[in-house]
Design an enzyme around this catalytic site. Structure first.
Site, PDB file in Angstrom:
ATOM      1  N   PRO A   9       0.795  -1.226   0.000  1.00  0.00           N
ATOM      2  CG  PRO A   9      -0.083  -1.071   2.151  1.00  0.00           C
ATOM      3  CD  PRO A   9       0.558  -2.046   1.198  1.00  0.00           C
ATOM      4  CG  ASN A  10      -0.250   4.294   1.301  1.00  0.00           C
ATOM      5  OD1 ASN A  10      -1.227   4.839   0.795  1.00  0.00           O
ATOM      6  ND2 ASN A  10      -0.309   3.705   2.480  1.00  0.00           N
ATOM      7  NE  ARG A  17       3.973   6.697   1.570  1.00  0.00           N
ATOM      8  CZ  ARG A  17       4.217   5.469   2.011  1.00  0.00           C
ATOM      9  NH1 ARG A  17       4.703   4.559   1.189  1.00  0.00           N
ATOM     10  NH2 ARG A  17       3.975   5.157   3.247  1.00  0.00           N
ATOM     11  CE1 TYR A  22       8.812   5.278   3.079  1.00  0.00           C
ATOM     12  CE2 TYR A  22       7.210   7.069   2.990  1.00  0.00           C
ATOM     13  CZ  TYR A  22       7.700   5.926   3.595  1.00  0.00           C
ATOM     14  OH  TYR A  22       7.094   5.427   4.727  1.00  0.00           O
ATOM     15  CG  ASN A  73       8.480  -1.685   0.298  1.00  0.00           C
ATOM     16  OD1 ASN A  73       7.945  -1.803   1.408  1.00  0.00           O
ATOM     17  ND2 ASN A  73       8.997  -0.545  -0.125  1.00  0.00           N
ATOM     18  CB  ALA A  76       1.518   0.265   6.448  1.00  0.00           C
ATOM     19  CD  GLU A  97      10.744  -7.023   6.129  1.00  0.00           C
ATOM     20  OE1 GLU A  97      10.563  -8.146   6.652  1.00  0.00           O
ATOM     21  OE2 GLU A  97      10.728  -5.962   6.782  1.00  0.00           O
ATOM     22  CG  HIS A  99      11.185  -1.847   4.617  1.00  0.00           C
ATOM     23  ND1 HIS A  99       9.819  -1.865   4.514  1.00  0.00           N
ATOM     24  CD2 HIS A  99      11.534  -2.964   5.299  1.00  0.00           C
ATOM     25  CE1 HIS A  99       9.357  -2.948   5.116  1.00  0.00           C
ATOM     26  NE2 HIS A  99      10.372  -3.643   5.590  1.00  0.00           N
ATOM     27  NE  ARG A 106       9.946   6.313   8.632  1.00  0.00           N
ATOM     28  CZ  ARG A 106       8.974   6.088   7.744  1.00  0.00           C
ATOM     29  NH1 ARG A 106       9.075   5.089   6.897  1.00  0.00           N
ATOM     30  NH2 ARG A 106       7.912   6.863   7.705  1.00  0.00           N
TER      31      ARG A 106
END
Ligand code: DQA
Length: 147
Positions: A9-10, A17, A22, A73, A76, A97, A99, A106
């Site tokens: 998502p996103n 964004r 990012y 990725n 969330a 995985e 990111h 964070r």
């Protein structure tokens, strides 16, 4: 060899964004870059993005018997989705995985991943380069001689 790149998502909003977090590269550009890297490695790469958890689960199911590895990725969903974890383990396809941001630098809620402990490896914090490093790592893992 066939591999699958999954974005959650996103991530379709990359480029606009939170660029400070990012970066400014769009998902299309990241995918194009990775497709070129894959082609140079004689790898067939399929790319899929969805904002829906179930669609990502369905795509993982479709990958069974079709691909040898997954780059994910999960956005969330990394921090919330037992369903994605179960899908990846159920499919029994090795995955990395990744990111863009360093999730450990964070908010506390981003420090836990439902996917990381069963991943081949995790790449986090290198911006768009995380995708390239993840592909390189997954290929090295899949190409190593069977123990
Ligand atoms: C992300 C990190 C996640 O915590 C966040 O929810 C995202 C993007 C990253 O690539 O840095 O959507 O996966």
């Amino acid at each position: 060899m066939r591999l699958l790149l999954l974005n959650g998502p996103n991530l379709n909003l990359l480029g606009q964004r939170e660029p400070g977090v990012y970066g400014v590269m769009t998902l299309k550009a990241i995918e194009a870059d990775l497709l070129a890297q894959a082609e140079a490695e004689a790898v067939q790469l399929e790319c899929f993005q969805s904002n829906f958890e179930g669609a990502l689960v369905d795509r993982i199911h479709q990958a069974i018997g079709q691909v040898q590895g997954i780059l994910i990725n999960a956005g969330a969903y990394t921090h919330t989705s037992i369903a994605l974890r179960d899908a990846l383990l159920g499919a029994a396809i090795p995955y990395v995985e990744l990111h863009l941001s360093n999730t450990h630098a964070r908010e506390g809620f981003r420090h836990h991943s439902y996917l990381a402990d069963r991943a081949v490896g995790v790449v986090s914090g290198f911006g768009a380069l995380s995708y390239r490093l993840a592909l390189e790592g997954l290929l090295a893992h899949l190409r190593q001689p069977q123990q």
